[in-house]
Design a protein around this motif. Structure first.
Motif, mmCIF file in Angstrom:
data_model
loop_
_atom_site.group_PDB
_atom_site.id
_atom_site.type_symbol
_atom_site.label_atom_id
_atom_site.label_comp_id
_atom_site.label_asym_id
_atom_site.label_seq_id
_atom_site.Cartn_x
_atom_site.Cartn_y
_atom_site.Cartn_z
ATOM 1 N N ASN A 265 62.014 -60.897 7.558
ATOM 2 C CA ASN A 265 61.649 -59.493 7.657
ATOM 3 C C ASN A 265 62.013 -58.777 6.363
ATOM 4 O O ASN A 265 63.172 -58.740 5.963
ATOM 5 C CB ASN A 265 62.390 -58.847 8.832
ATOM 6 C CG ASN A 265 61.985 -57.393 9.017
ATOM 7 O OD1 ASN A 265 61.066 -56.899 8.365
ATOM 8 N ND2 ASN A 265 62.675 -56.717 9.915
ATOM 9 N N THR B 219 61.510 -55.571 5.812
ATOM 10 C CA THR B 219 61.771 -54.151 6.047
ATOM 11 C C THR B 219 63.217 -53.992 6.510
ATOM 12 O O THR B 219 63.634 -54.576 7.513
ATOM 13 C CB THR B 219 60.819 -53.575 7.099
ATOM 14 O OG1 THR B 219 59.476 -53.696 6.633
ATOM 15 C CG2 THR B 219 61.129 -52.102 7.354
ATOM 16 N N THR C 252 60.528 -51.209 2.868
ATOM 17 C CA THR C 252 59.845 -52.495 2.871
ATOM 18 C C THR C 252 59.702 -52.986 1.442
ATOM 19 O O THR C 252 59.160 -52.283 0.579
ATOM 20 C CB THR C 252 58.452 -52.380 3.518
ATOM 21 O OG1 THR C 252 58.595 -51.909 4.862
ATOM 22 C CG2 THR C 252 57.761 -53.734 3.535
#
Length: 395
Positions: free
Chosen positions: A2, A4, A18
């Protein structure tokens, strides 16, 4: 992974960020010659597993530390060894500094063309223990002899002890005159401003930078055959340019301006000789942005000035953040970048200096490094940033 993350902002609130995930905009140089001399002042990698008191004792991971120097050499950059970027005077003592110099010089022998210059100071002499100029001279001479016996080129660092005992510009001229007259080969002088080290306020015998410059130039002119160049770290491009234009023939200006390095290295075309129309480089920020610095310098050597600026200019906001006041804590940002980019397995520093910058500061550094396309492996960088956030209670 991930990409973000919830990053803290200046007001303490969290906001999602992000990662761009963009690759570096240029490949670093490998074997392409530069038309500037470029040293990176290199950091040291602490050994977090050593059974020491981190505030009191230096514990170095020698393998990781030397591997980073090989990385810098592979990019065409020289290594300015055992300087303030290596936490000299902020955790790295003289015996460990000398061992670092010894190991670095030995490693350089296996790398064709590798440049190394070594920090020579007086840090084995506590400033409060210095009583006379001869005390300072003796401390310099001890380090000079040790480094030169290893074959090392000297960077004569500013001395806290000298700043304490000197009473006039003439005192500086006396000390530097003695040291330079003994040097086996031309040295690089280092004028470190008090924003980097408050104990150096009034160096060269005056708190007025122009008067101090006059004294430094007088020393250089009197011993021009023993001075390869001077690195000034005042974060003032106009003063650097003014001094550059007054240097004797054959003496180089090495920029130590981590705010304005791109334009100073590019130069302005003004000066009595081509060598004084630009600055060479001896920079702490080159540790953190080494691939971009290498790529930009290769473009400059090819005459591609626009491309040089396109690569290097995006790194300037990051550098200004890393070196923001209190500037002396910039080493934390340099090591943080090394950790994000996988050059060391931990974010631990000699002297516990990883604690000198806040999580908010490091979060903004992360954003700026991403914006400058300096994260070599975005997934790894995101994972490590998330680990740091978790340690600060942000899941």
């Amino acid at each position: 992974m991930n990409r973000t993350l919830n990053l803290p902002q200046a007001d303490g609130t969290l906001a999602p960020y992000t990662l761009s995930g963009n690759a570096p905009i240029a490949a670093p140089s490998h074997g392409k010659p530069f038309n500037r001399i470029a040293y990176s002042a290199a950091h040291v990698v602490a050994d977090p597993r050593a059974a020491v008191d981190p505030w009191l004792q230096s514990a170095i991971d020698w393998d990781a530390t030397l591997e980073y120097r090989r990385h810098l050499w592979s990019l065409g950059l020289g290594v300015a060894e055992a300087m303030d970027t290596a936490q000299r005077g902020m955790g790295l003592d003289w015996p460990t500094s000398l061992e670092l110099i010894r190991r670095s010089l030995a490693a350089a022998k296996d790398v064709p063309g590798a440049l190394v210059a070594c920090g020579c100071g007086t840090d084995q002499l506590a400033p409060e223990a210095a009583r006379t100029l001869d005390d300072v001279i003796s401390a310099y001479e001890e380090q000079m002899a040790a480094i030169e016996s290893l074959g090392g080129r000297l960077i004569v660092m500013a001395s806290r002890a000298l700043a304490r005992v000197a009473k006039s510009p003439e005192d500086y001229q006396q000390v530097y005159g003695r040291i330079l007259s003994q040097a086996r080969q031309p040295v690089i002088l280092h004028w470190l401003g008090d924003m980097f080290d408050p104990a150096l306020a009034g160096y060269w015998g005056s708190r007025d930078a122009d008067e101090a410059m006059d004294t430094a130039l007088a020393v250089i002119v009197a011993h021009a055959d023993k001075v390869n160049g001077i690195k000034i770290s005042l974060l003032d491009k106009d003063k650097e340019i003014a001094m550059r234009r007054r240097l004797p023939a054959g003496v180089r200006m090495y920029t130590g301006d981590d705010f304005n390095y791109a334009e100073l290295i590019a130069g302005d075309g003004v000066g009595q000789s081509p060598a004084h129309q630009h600055s060479d480089a001896l920079l702490g920020i080159f540790d953190a942005i080494a691939p971009a610095a290498s790529a930009a310098l290769a473009e400059l050597a090819e005459g591609n000035l626009e491309r040089f600026h396109a690569i290097l200019q995006p790194t300037v906001p990051l550098s200004r953040h890393i070196f923001q006041a209190p500037t002396r804590f910039y080493k934390t940002g340099v090591v943080f970048m090394a950790w994000l980019n996988g050059h060391q397995s931990h974010f631990t520093m000699v002297g516990g200096q990883q604690s000198t910058r806040s999580l908010i500061h490091l979060s903004e550094l992360f954003r700026l490094a991403d914006a400058a396309n300096l994260l070599q492996n975005p997934d790894q960088a995101a994972h490590r940033m998330q680990t740091l956030l978790a340690l600060h209670g942000i899941e």
